[in-house]
Design an enzyme around this catalytic site. Structure first.
Site, PDB file in Angstrom:
ATOM      1  N   HIS A  91     -11.540  -1.696 -71.517  1.00  0.00           N
ATOM      2  CA  HIS A  91     -10.681  -1.393 -72.679  1.00  0.00           C
ATOM      3  C   HIS A  91     -10.904  -2.390 -73.800  1.00  0.00           C
ATOM      4  O   HIS A  91     -11.281  -3.554 -73.572  1.00  0.00           O
ATOM      5  CB  HIS A  91      -9.205  -1.353 -72.275  1.00  0.00           C
ATOM      6  CG  HIS A  91      -8.645  -2.655 -71.773  1.00  0.00           C
ATOM      7  ND1 HIS A  91      -8.006  -3.559 -72.583  1.00  0.00           N
ATOM      8  CD2 HIS A  91      -8.609  -3.194 -70.517  1.00  0.00           C
ATOM      9  CE1 HIS A  91      -7.584  -4.587 -71.873  1.00  0.00           C
ATOM     10  NE2 HIS A  91      -7.951  -4.397 -70.611  1.00  0.00           N
ATOM     11  N   ASP A  93      -8.426  -2.597 -76.354  1.00  0.00           N
ATOM     12  CA  ASP A  93      -7.135  -3.022 -76.895  1.00  0.00           C
ATOM     13  C   ASP A  93      -6.756  -4.357 -76.265  1.00  0.00           C
ATOM     14  O   ASP A  93      -7.297  -4.743 -75.218  1.00  0.00           O
ATOM     15  CB  ASP A  93      -6.056  -1.974 -76.651  1.00  0.00           C
ATOM     16  CG  ASP A  93      -5.802  -1.716 -75.169  1.00  0.00           C
ATOM     17  OD1 ASP A  93      -6.784  -1.459 -74.441  1.00  0.00           O
ATOM     18  OD2 ASP A  93      -4.633  -1.772 -74.728  1.00  0.00           O
ATOM     19  N   ASP A 122     -10.209 -10.304 -71.478  1.00  0.00           N
ATOM     20  CA  ASP A 122      -9.423  -9.103 -71.198  1.00  0.00           C
ATOM     21  C   ASP A 122      -9.383  -8.194 -72.425  1.00  0.00           C
ATOM     22  O   ASP A 122      -8.455  -8.260 -73.206  1.00  0.00           O
ATOM     23  CB  ASP A 122      -8.007  -9.520 -70.787  1.00  0.00           C
ATOM     24  CG  ASP A 122      -7.149  -8.368 -70.353  1.00  0.00           C
ATOM     25  OD1 ASP A 122      -7.684  -7.315 -69.980  1.00  0.00           O
ATOM     26  OD2 ASP A 122      -5.904  -8.525 -70.378  1.00  0.00           O
ATOM     27  N   GLU A 156      -4.817   0.366 -72.603  1.00  0.00           N
ATOM     28  CA  GLU A 156      -4.638  -0.160 -71.257  1.00  0.00           C
ATOM     29  C   GLU A 156      -3.436  -1.081 -71.168  1.00  0.00           C
ATOM     30  O   GLU A 156      -2.699  -1.068 -70.188  1.00  0.00           O
ATOM     31  CB  GLU A 156      -5.905  -0.908 -70.810  1.00  0.00           C
ATOM     32  CG  GLU A 156      -5.959  -1.226 -69.324  1.00  0.00           C
ATOM     33  CD  GLU A 156      -5.290  -2.531 -68.949  1.00  0.00           C
ATOM     34  OE1 GLU A 156      -5.096  -2.754 -67.740  1.00  0.00           O
ATOM     35  OE2 GLU A 156      -4.964  -3.332 -69.851  1.00  0.00           O
ATOM     36  N   GLU A 157      -3.237  -1.880 -72.192  1.00  0.00           N
ATOM     37  CA  GLU A 157      -2.194  -2.898 -72.136  1.00  0.00           C
ATOM     38  C   GLU A 157      -0.785  -2.317 -72.256  1.00  0.00           C
ATOM     39  O   GLU A 157       0.187  -2.967 -71.889  1.00  0.00           O
ATOM     40  CB  GLU A 157      -2.410  -3.942 -73.244  1.00  0.00           C
ATOM     41  CG  GLU A 157      -3.725  -4.702 -73.161  1.00  0.00           C
ATOM     42  CD  GLU A 157      -3.790  -5.677 -71.984  1.00  0.00           C
ATOM     43  OE1 GLU A 157      -2.813  -5.727 -71.200  1.00  0.00           O
ATOM     44  OE2 GLU A 157      -4.801  -6.370 -71.857  1.00  0.00           O
ATOM     45  N   ASP A 180     -12.040  -5.512 -64.868  1.00  0.00           N
ATOM     46  CA  ASP A 180     -10.775  -5.957 -65.446  1.00  0.00           C
ATOM     47  C   ASP A 180      -9.868  -6.562 -64.383  1.00  0.00           C
ATOM     48  O   ASP A 180      -8.664  -6.376 -64.413  1.00  0.00           O
ATOM     49  CB  ASP A 180     -10.083  -4.759 -66.116  1.00  0.00           C
ATOM     50  CG  ASP A 180      -8.985  -5.172 -67.091  1.00  0.00           C
ATOM     51  OD1 ASP A 180      -8.965  -6.352 -67.501  1.00  0.00           O
ATOM     52  OD2 ASP A 180      -8.144  -4.322 -67.424  1.00  0.00           O
TER      53      ASP A 180
END
Length: 380
Positions: A91, A93, A122, A156-157, A180
Site C-alpha cells: 500500500h 497510503d 510502511d 490499508e491504514e 507489510d
C-alpha cells in the site's frame, strides 16, 4: 538455483539501489494519509496522487498498469488466458505524520545509512522493493507460467476498502504475499475480536463487578471467562485494549481479544455471555477471523528457503498477532520486511529503514520471485 543466475540477480539488486532509493524518496514526498474524499479521489487527494505516481514509475519500467477506480492499481508482468496470477499486495497510503520528528517526514532524508520518512517502511519502501525485484527478472527475461502483479492499495491504514473493492473487480491470486509485516514467512494471523459489555447506568455496579471479577483480577488469557483457548500455531488467547466509559445512559467496558484459530468468534461471545447477569449486554464491535495458510505448501517452503539462504538463519515459518491484507485477499501470506528486533518503527516519528536492509529485502524478493518462476503455478 544456478550460481550464475543467482549471482546476476544479486549483482543487479546492488545496481538498482540508487534508482530504488530515488523512487522511494519521490513517493515518500507525497503525503498520502486518508483525507476528505472527492468524486475522483475516494480516499482523498494524497492517496490518489501516490497511486498515480507509483503506477507512473511502473509504466516507465515497461509494465502494463491498471488504475481501478482511483482506489487501487497494479503493475503486471506477463499475460494470462484465465486470469490466474501471482499477486504481491502493498500500500501507498500512510498514517498521519504526528509530532516529534527530528528528520523531515516527507523528504526521505538519509543519515548514517538510514532513510527516514513517513512510509519508508510502511509500506512504500517494501512495495517498491518488490516492484524493482520484479523489474530485475523482467530485465533478464525470466518468465512465469502465470503473470505477476504488484498491487498498490490506497486505504490499508484506515479500512482495507481498497482491496475490498479490488475483489469486486478482479479474481484473487493463486498465491502471493504482502510485504507489510515481518520475516520470515508469516503463515498465520490471529483473529481479532472487539466487544463491548454495557449496562444502564443504574446497573453500573454490576458491570464493574463483572469487570473486576472476570477480567482485571485475572490473567489476560481469559481463563476466568472460560475462553483461554490455545493451539500449536498461535499459542494462547491474549486480551488487551481495555476501555471503560459511558455513553448516554449506559456504562460500558470494551476490550479486544487476539484469538487462535482453534476457536470461533461466536463461541467466544457465547462463553462471555454466560458470565453476564441479566442486566448486562454484550455486543460485537469488530472482528477479523484468523488466517491460517498451509505451512507445508510448496510456496511457504520456497519462500522460507530463500529467506534462510540469504540471511544465513535457520528460521521457521511463524504466525503474528498483527493484521495485513492477508485478512482480505485469499491465498496470500505476509513476507517481510522487518527483521528480528525491528519493532515499533512504522507509525512513530522518524520512521526509518536501513539502506543495507533495503538492499537485502530486495534481494530476498528478487530471489523469491525467481524461485516462484520455476514452480508450477497454474491451477490444475
Amino acid at each position: 538455483m544456478s550460481a550464475e543466475k543467482k549471482g546476476k540477480i544479486i549483482n543487479e539488486v546492488k545496481n538498482i539501489q540508487k534508482d530504488l532509493i530515488s523512487s522511494i524518496r519521490d513517493l515518500v514526498s507525497i503525503y498520502s494519509a486518508e483525507s476528505t474524499p472527492s468524486e475522483n479521489a475516494p480516499f482523498g487527494d494524497g492517496p490518489l496522487e501516490a497511486l498515480r505516481k507509483v503506477l507512473n514509475i511502473a509504466e516507465k519500467m515497461g509494465f502494463h498498469t491498471e488504475n481501478i477506480d482511483n482506489k487501487i492499481g497494479y503493475a503486471q508482468y506477463g499475460e494470462s488466458e484465465n486470469d490466474e496470477y501471482i499477486g504481491i499486495f502493498g500500500h501507498v497510503d500512510v498514517v498521519p505524520l504526528g509530532e516529534g520528528w527530528k528528520h523531515e517526514p516527507l523528504k526521505g532524508e538519509i543519515e548514517n545509512n538510514r532513510i527516514y520518512g513517513r512510509g519508508v517502511l510502511d509500506n512504500k519502501g517494501p512495495i517498491l522493493a518488490n516492484l524493482f525485484a520484479l523489474f530485475i527478472l523482467k530485465k533478464f527475461g525470466i518468465t512465469f507460467d502465470v503473470p505477476v502483479r504488484i498491487v498498490f492499495g490506497t486505504n490499508e491504514e484506515t479500512g482495507f476498502n481498497c482491496v475490498k473493492h479490488y475483489l469486486t473487480k478482479e479474481k484473487p491470486p493463486v498465491f502471493g504475499w504482502t510485504p507489510d509485516c515481518k520475516w520470515p514467512v508469516v503463515y498465520g494471523e490471529r483473529g481479532r475480536l472487539k466487544v463491548r459489555v454495557s449496562a444502564e447506568n443504574k446497573y453500573a455496579e454490576e458491570l464493574y463487578n463483572f469487570v473486576n471479577d472476570y477480567i482485571l483480577s485475572a490473567p489476560n488469557n481469559g481463563v476466568k471467562l472460560g475462553i483461554n483457548f490455545k493451539d500449536e500455531d498461535f499459542g494462547e488467547m491474549i486480551m488487551r485494549g481495555y476501555k471503560l466509559g459511558t455513553h448516554e445512559n449506559r456504562s460500558y467496558f470494551e476490550w479486544a481479544m487476539s484469538y487462535p484459530a482453534i476457536c470461533k468468534k461466536d463461541e467466544l461471545i457465547k462463553l462471555i455471555k454466560e458470565k453476564l447477569s441479566d442486566n448486562l449486554e454484550i455486543e460485537e464491535i469488530a472482528n477479523w477471523d484468523p488466517i491460517l495458510y498451509d505451512k507445508t505448501s510448496k510456496y511457504v517452503k520456497t519462500l522460507q528457503k530463500v529467506y534462510n539462504d540469504v540471511t544465513g538463519f535457520d528460521a521457521k515459518p511463524v504466525t503474528t498477532t498483527g493484521g495485513t491484507y492477508a485478512k482480505i485477499i485469499p491465498n496470500i501470506i505476509a513476507y517481510g520486511p522487518s527483521f528480528p528486533g525491528q519493532k515499533d518503527i512504522a507509525h512513530l516519528p522518524d520512521e526509518w529503514m536501513d539502506l543495507d536492509d533495503l538492499e537485502k529485502i530486495t534481494e530476498i524478493y528478487a530471489l523469491a520471485l525467481y524461485e516462484i518462476s520455476k514452480l508450477k503455478n497454474k491451477k490444475e
